[in-house]
Design a protein around this motif. Structure first.
Motif, PDB file in Angstrom:
ATOM      1  N   SER A  65     -72.133  22.749  71.325  1.00 59.33           N
ATOM      2  CA  SER A  65     -72.007  24.030  72.012  1.00 59.33           C
ATOM      3  C   SER A  65     -72.984  25.037  71.423  1.00 59.33           C
ATOM      4  O   SER A  65     -73.391  25.986  72.076  1.00 59.33           O
ATOM      5  N   THR A  66     -73.372  24.823  70.164  1.00 57.45           N
ATOM      6  CA  THR A  66     -74.386  25.610  69.477  1.00 57.45           C
ATOM      7  C   THR A  66     -75.033  24.713  68.431  1.00 57.45           C
ATOM      8  O   THR A  66     -74.403  23.746  67.965  1.00 57.45           O
ATOM      9  N   ALA A  71     -84.512  23.735  67.887  1.00 56.77           N
ATOM     10  CA  ALA A  71     -84.744  25.181  67.895  1.00 56.77           C
ATOM     11  C   ALA A  71     -86.148  25.515  68.408  1.00 56.77           C
ATOM     12  O   ALA A  71     -86.344  26.517  69.101  1.00 56.77           O
ATOM     13  N   LEU A  72     -87.118  24.657  68.088  1.00 57.96           N
ATOM     14  CA  LEU A  72     -88.486  24.864  68.570  1.00 57.96           C
ATOM     15  C   LEU A  72     -88.560  24.825  70.092  1.00 57.96           C
ATOM     16  O   LEU A  72     -89.451  25.436  70.698  1.00 57.96           O
ATOM     17  N   LEU A  94     -76.332  21.430  73.981  1.00 63.68           N
ATOM     18  CA  LEU A  94     -76.796  20.191  74.608  1.00 63.68           C
ATOM     19  C   LEU A  94     -75.686  19.157  74.659  1.00 63.68           C
ATOM     20  O   LEU A  94     -74.701  19.224  73.922  1.00 63.68           O
ATOM     21  N   TYR A  95     -75.888  18.210  75.574  1.00 67.05           N
ATOM     22  CA  TYR A  95     -74.974  17.073  75.711  1.00 67.05           C
ATOM     23  C   TYR A  95     -75.841  15.829  75.861  1.00 67.05           C
ATOM     24  O   TYR A  95     -76.685  15.764  76.752  1.00 67.05           O
ATOM     25  N   HIS A 138     -73.169  26.852  76.332  1.00 59.99           N
ATOM     26  CA  HIS A 138     -72.140  26.196  77.143  1.00 59.99           C
ATOM     27  C   HIS A 138     -71.141  25.497  76.226  1.00 59.99           C
ATOM     28  O   HIS A 138     -71.520  24.737  75.331  1.00 59.99           O
ATOM     29  N   THR A 139     -69.865  25.794  76.431  1.00 60.60           N
ATOM     30  CA  THR A 139     -68.795  25.105  75.705  1.00 60.60           C
ATOM     31  C   THR A 139     -68.327  23.936  76.569  1.00 60.60           C
ATOM     32  O   THR A 139     -67.782  24.132  77.652  1.00 60.60           O
TER      33      THR A 139
END
Length: 398
Positions: free
Chosen positions: A137-138, A154-155, A161-162, A185-186
Motif C-alpha cells: 500500500s506504500t 521510488a525512482l 503496487l500489487y 491504494h489500500t
C-alpha cells in the motif's frame, strides 16, 4: 464511480464560516441497504468482465491483443499508472518486460527493461520464485532487506503496487504487476481475489498460446499426439463456451436492466451461479489434467465410507437432475465398507461418469453401486439406459 466522504467543521464557535474536508474513499461506510446491492453489482460486473475476457480469448487468433486488453482493464479499474508482465529466463538469470500498458501521464518503460539481471532485486525474485504475492500500500511496507527494491521503485515514482507470480506446470515463469503512481491504494481482499483471477487467466492464455506453438513445432515428430491435443482443445473450447455464454448473457441482463421482475432476477442469478460453478469446475479439471501430465498431482489418502459416499453423490445428482424422465438412484443398499483412498479424486471420477450418463440418457434410469473384489479391492459401477458405447469404440475409450 468515485466515492467522496466529506465532513464540515468550524474553526471556533464564534465563526459563522464552515470549513471541512473531502476525502476519496474505496466505498461508503457500511450500510446493509446500500452496501449489499453495491457489492452484488460489483461482483456481477467482475464476473461478467472475466467471462467476456475468457470468451474473447477462445475466439481470438491474437492472444497478445487479449492480454493487452486485460492489462488495460486492470489499469482503468484501479486508476493505475502502469500494468505489466515480466518473464524469467532462469538459465540466463534474467527478466524481461514483455507486456506493458501505461496511463497517458506515465512514461513507458518496456523498451529498456530487457534481460535485467535477477541479482538487481534479490529479495523480490526470492518472493516471486516462492509463489508469493508482493502487495504494497506504500513503499514503507517493504522490509529492511528490500532496500534496493525500495530505491528502484521510488525512482519510478511508484507509491503502491500489487505483483503476482505467473505459474505453470513447470513452476514460476514470470509475474504480472500494477503500479500506482498517483496517490495510494489500500488493497482489499476483493481486490486480491479479482486480480488473482485475471492474472491466472493471463497465465493460462500465454501458456495455452505457447503450448499451441509447441504443438505446431512438434507436429512432424509427434503427429498423433498433436491431433489428440488439438481435439482436446477444440472440445474444451466447446465445453467452456456453454457456461460462458450463459454467464455473459444473464449478467448483462442483471447489470443493465432495471425493469426485470424480482422473481426473474432470482432465476437469472441462479443461472449465473450454476454456470459459474460449471465453469470453475471445467477450469479446475483442465489444471488437474495439466498436473497429471506433468506428474505433479498429489493424492491425499484417508479412510472413506463407500456407502456414505455413494449416498451423498446420488443425493447431489438427484437435486441437480432437471430431466424428470430419468431416475437416479443407488442400485441396491450395500453394506458399509471402509476404503482408503483420495475422496476428492474418487468423487471426481464417479461424478464424471454420472454426468456422462446424464448427458446421453434421455429417459429411464441411472444407478450407482459397488461390490467387493476380494478382501483388498472394491469396484464402483454406473448403469444407465442411455445410448451406450458401441463395442468397437469401447477399447479405444477405456
Amino acid at each position: 464511480t468515485i466515492w467522496i466522504k466529506s465532513k464540515p467543521v468550524k474553526r471556533d464557535q464564534y465563526d459563522d464560516n464552515e470549513f471541512g474536508y473531502m476525502q476519496a474513499i474505496d466505498s461508503p461506510e457500511y450500510n446493509p441497504e446500500i452496501a449489499t446491492p453495491l457489492r452484488t453489482n460489483n461482483l456481477l460486473f467482475q464476473l461478467n468482465n472475466i467471462s467476456k475476457i475468457l470468451l474473447s480469448f477462445l475466439q481470438t487468433k491474437d492472444p497478445d491483443k487479449i492480454i493487452t486488453e486485460i492489462l488495460k482493464d486492470i489499469l482503468k479499474q484501479f486508476k493505475a499508472g502502469r500494468t505489466y508482465i515480466f518473464e524469467y529466463d532462469w538459465e540466463e538469470r534474467t527478466q524481461t518486460n514483455t507486456y506493458e500498458v501505461v496511463d497517458e501521464n506515465v512514461k513507458p518503460e518496456i523498451h529498456k527493461l530487457h534481460q535485467l539481471p535477477l541479482e538487481m532485486n534479490t529479495w523480490w525474485t526470492k518472493q516471486i520464485s516462492k509463489g508469493n504475492h508482493i502487495i504494497l500500500s506504500t513503499l514503507s511496507d517493504l522490509p529492511p532487506e528490500a532496500q534496493a527494491e525500495k530505491e528502484f521503485l521510488a525512482l519510478q515514482d511508484i507509491n503502491s503496487l500489487y505483483v503476482a507470480p505467473l505459474i505453470s506446470k513447470d513452476g514460476v515463469w514470470g509475474y504480472a504487476g500494477i503500479d500506482i503512481v498517483e496517490g495510494y491504494h489500500t488493497w482489499t481482499e476483493e481486490d486480491s481475489l479479482w486480480l488473482s483471477a485475471l492474472i491466472n487467466i493471463i497465465s493460462l492464455c500465454i501458456q495455452l498460446y505457447q503450448d499451441q506453438q509447441k504443438l505446431i513445432d512438434a507436429k512432424e515428430k509427434a503427429e498423433i499426439s498433436d491431433k489428440l491435443k488439438t481435439a482436446f482443445l477444440a472440445n474444451m473450447t466447446h465445453e467452456i463456451r456453454t457456461p460462458l455464454n450463459a454467464i455473459v448473457g444473464f449478467s448483462d441482463l442483471l447489470t443493465h436492466s432495471d425493469e426485470i421482475a424480482k422473481e426473474d432476477r432470482s432465476v437469472y442469478a441462479q443461472i449465473v451461479q450454476e454456470n459459474n460453478d460449471l465453469l470453475l469446475q471445467l477450469i479446475s479439471d483442465i489444471f488437474d489434467l495439466s498436473k497429471i501430465e506433468s506428474g505433479t498431482l498429489d493424492l491425499l489418502y484417508d479412510n472413506i465410507n463407500a456407502q456414505q459416499l455413494c449416498s451423498e453423490l446420488i443425493q447431489y445428482f438427484q437435486i441437480k437432475n432437471q430431466n424428470h424422465k430419468v431416475k437416479i438412484s443407488l442400485e441396491k443398499k450395500n453394506p458399509s465398507c471402509i476404503i482408503r483412498t483420495d475422496i476428492t479424486r474418487l468423487t471426481q471420477v464417479i461424478g464424471n461418469l454420472i454426468n456422462n450418463a446424464l448427458k446421453f440418457t434421455t429417459e429411464g434410469h441411472i444407478s450407482l453401486s459397488y461390490k467387493k473384489e476380494g478382501n483388498r479391492a472394491i469396484k464402483f459401477y454406473i448403469k444407465d439406459t442411455g445410448t451406450g458405447i458401441t463395442k468397437e469404440n469401447q477399447n479405444q475409450i477405456f
